[in-house]
Design an enzyme around this catalytic site. Structure first.
Site, short mmCIF file in Angstrom:
data_model
loop_
_atom_site.label_atom_id
_atom_site.label_comp_id
_atom_site.label_asym_id
_atom_site.label_seq_id
_atom_site.Cartn_x
_atom_site.Cartn_y
_atom_site.Cartn_z
CE LYS A 97 11.59 -7.16 4.85
NZ LYS A 97 10.24 -6.62 4.75
CG ASN A 106 5.61 -2.13 2.66
OD1 ASN A 106 5.51 -0.92 2.59
ND2 ASN A 106 6.78 -2.77 2.58
N GLY A 132 16.07 -6.74 3.06
CA GLY A 132 14.75 -6.22 3.36
C GLY A 132 14.38 -4.99 2.57
#
Lengths: 307, 307, 307, 307
Positions: free
Chosen positions: D167, D49, D192
């Protein structure tokens, strides 16, 4: 016939073959008697573990009849009778209903998967559910069909009054959660593998159809019972202990391993039909070790729920 | 019965259904009569375009009988009779042989695809070829089976004296070249789609089994003939002109589009069986335009090879 | 600078590293000198075989400079300078142009592949082509990017005056044919692997960018020349003989095998950067055998086109 | 620096760009101040992100510095600094450590995915962890890398003393359970995606790195806290309510939607860099509706854990 929606733990039972490759109906009866003594909510007949695709029509009828005879009347008999065409699917839902099945477990048609849009799948399932004398349970099994029923499709179909649930073997628990949240209230979500039973229960599944339940009904039901009474630590301990045993008899080595494992717990196993090959001796020993580590070989397997 | 190995162009013929959904045997006879007048090497019956998976056993027999009756005796009849189990595959090879098929076109078992190792597939095909009274042609169709026969497997199987060829619809021409180079000398490689017919011929294929050949036998055979006489520029011109028409009736819109296209060239098309849906009116018009652009609607389609 | 569109055979050259892992510029110069003596149309620098993703910015500039110096001025230098963002892609097209590259070979952005719709890809490539001082060649490499440029996208982009071609390593020759038929006239289709060079030429490709051309420029160019003069049988013979050698240095064992093979024909090879590992000794021997069978080790490799 | 292993809820924060496309460091500072007031365990910087792949080296350093300044010293700063080569990965782990990151979150190299065997991946991660001055967290993100870290690889790596967690954005909770059961005791499993946070906690995850936590830290932490105190019904209610909002800002519409959603809750969002496109107006309205239904827009979002 059981009331309400399917819930709890169901084994998808294998179809036993004798040494000549013919259906071993007596062996099936013997297995069913043992499962009848275990804490199970019913049985799935002619699912993927039942080698449905390896049977001709007469054999299919024989297995359905034998199964209904051996499954207690107050327990669910779900019959895997999905076919590639809508008309054959309907015909087999009727036959299954005639033979006493409580619900039809229907794989999506998948040969022409490129054409199986959500609209096509919905039309197929609606037509089947309209015509079927018994309720329909959707069966999502992407590893075998190459096709993954999406949440929108399942949610839309859940509104049909004769579609009562979903067995999902894909393991996408985000999707199961979305289905649980938006599906019709009268719709059961069932985990399709013991590998993710507890995660599925965490998002609202009402049970599972689990290959592992053929050989470990007590521990499988133990996860379900512990979660229902709020003891998630106990449920997690069983869940984690079972994962590798479950993998071995499912996506690892499949039906041949499940049949071999059945022999290790005193059930009739036998060989699968070709092109499936019996488990090799080397893998058989490895399987025995994995099952022992999971505690599955230790004791009289069927009688009590593990706590 | 034709001699030697299959070569040239074959249509995989659709199975026609009447308005009530029953097999339209007369329509099939009519279609076969027209194909008999076209420059084709034979027909494939009950392939993917034949909706084999939508038929029950009695219907399968009816189609095989009707087809043999309508395919000239000196042309190949290849019968798509692969089944999920080795024993059912053998049983159907025998039935096809009894009914006069010249070869059995066998899809690999694919439901338990995780278990379909090269060894398992080779054992399956060898057992089928050992028992089959007619030669076996391998059928690689990954878009429908989710399973891709690899070069090693095909090359190993090519040595079996009753396995005479491969229809490959996957389109990996590197693989086709490798098979051509290393397979047994008595082994035919056939392109499974008109989209890559010329590239397949470039690496040594001996023909093709092409959905498009149902509606455009002249141009399809034209590619084959031009390449054989060394006129690759002419072959390329036809090949490139046909690509979008071919896509429309194969991986684009599939069997429903092929059936619609058949009607546009004067054959019986009709509707597919559900869950396949008839082509929508909008797509039908788009299809007509695509076929027109490819020159398929222009003239009497069947009589001559395009040059 | 070469005129017209790229055509003929190009090696995508590896980046050599010395024993300490640093770029071996002298070794690169030596390799370039040998390729300059081979019948090649130019070189691709910093493609997949150039380990572009393993270099930092300064190293990238060094390789581009060194390459331009060693590639004859009348041959193409294509520079692999695609980046994940449009702005970095533009910046690197400019740097490559400044350093004398004749065209920029641009992989599609693929990290956010779920968002890389045809519209997004077209916008990216148009923005890059608008800003780039040198022409753009599209680079489809699904095995590395997980993203497959479709025919519509390529055809639409072919109309841009600064987009002059496509290198396609996916191997879908149906798609290549469709692109050839419908793309702009001033647009070159180049095969991205020697495995399907002849099939690609059959549908109108104008050459190939081939890992195998690093070690076998003569035979690769031999396929091209034979097809151009209409001798498809000769072309096929070379094509089929090379397939396994090509697989070994591409999708089989990749860059480590190509570098090992380069040493076997007298070029500098060296080790790739980690996480790629040097070819094991066992594979090295197998590779030598495969290259020998393909006739690649036999003679002075570079001087003449094979006929 | 925080003690022990990472646990609890972390947002993977976006990198803000201003209207000219440059990094908006002030906007980042403002966002960090708000997250500092929310019940979060820290932040992930330069994850998927964070558009790490869209930044050049100088920008990467700027974001790391700015982030460390804005993340409270007693909270985790995880830095996404995985690179395609082992040597660049090591270089960036060192830079991240120098700038005060508490751990390096490392994607697997994936460009040459065909070569990324378990052995190759283990060698890469071990080399990075050996050299890194800060602990390493493995980052499995198959939707972006096209490569899925398997349980065996993760379990083997968990024994390395400088590899402290995983993750996982793949969502295979069976795998997460297996890792939890067999990994080293000092190893954290982090979900995640908020879509499967509760299922992951059910099999022993210790928290999550969740895009949704950028805009809904209270509800995300609410799931975590409820599960920890044994209130699975409460946890499930929040989990199911959030699923569609989470899908919208992750695998549905991705970073552009997350940035748009940030604006809706009073954070700086802005546009992503091309080739990512800003969310269309139509989707923006649909997003607002989805967030409203999930209760995310209703109140002061950050201050308290939902119960």
């Amino acid at each position: 016939m059981p009331e309400g929606l399917p819930s709890g733990i169901f084994p998808p039972i294998p179809t036993p073959f004798d040494a000549t490759g013919e259906i071993a109906a007596d062996a099936l009866r013997g297995n069913l008697k043992r499962w009848a003594g275990a804490p199970l909510a019913g049985c799935v007949v002619l699912g993927s573990n039942g080698e449905s695709v390896h049977l001709d029509d007469a054999e299919t009828l024989l297995v359905l009849e034998t199964a209904r005879d051996g499954i207690p009347a107050d327990r669910w008999m779900l019959a895997g009778v999905g076919r590639a065409s809508t008309r054959e699917t309907i015909a087999w839902c009727r036959r299954a209903g005639d033979l006493g099945a409580d619900a039809a477990l229907l794989l999506p048609p998948s040969y022409y998967r490129g054409a199986m849009t959500p609209a096509a799948l919905q039309a197929h399932y609606r037509a089947a559910a309209d015509a079927s004398p018994i309720p329909v349970v959707l069966y999502n099994m992407p590893a075998c069909t190459g096709l993954d029923l999406d949440a929108e499709t399942v949610i839309a179909l859940s509104a049909h009054e004769n579609i009562i649930g979903l067995k999902d073997s894909g393991g996408d628990v985000t999707k199961l959660g979305e289905i649980r949240q938006y599906a019709d209230g009268e719709f059961a979500v069932l985990a399709g593998s013991a590998g993710f039973l507890l995660p599925a229960l965490a998002v609202g599944a009402s049970g599972g159809i689990l290959a592992l339940a053929n050989i470990a009904p007590g521990p499988c039901t133990g996860i379900y019972d512990a979660a229902r009474r709020g003891d998630w630590d106990a449920a997690r301990a069983i869940q984690l202990r079972l994962i590798r045993a479950n993998t071995a008899v499912t996506r690892g080595w499949g039906v041949p391993a499940l049949k071999a494992a059945m022999e290790m717990v005193g059930l009739f196993g036998g060989a699968p039909r070709a092109p499936l090959a019996p488990l090799s001796d080397g893998r058989r020993e490895e399987l025995r070790r994995i099952l022992a580590e999971a505690g599955i070989l230790e004791d009289r397997w069927e009688e009590t729920t593990e706590r």
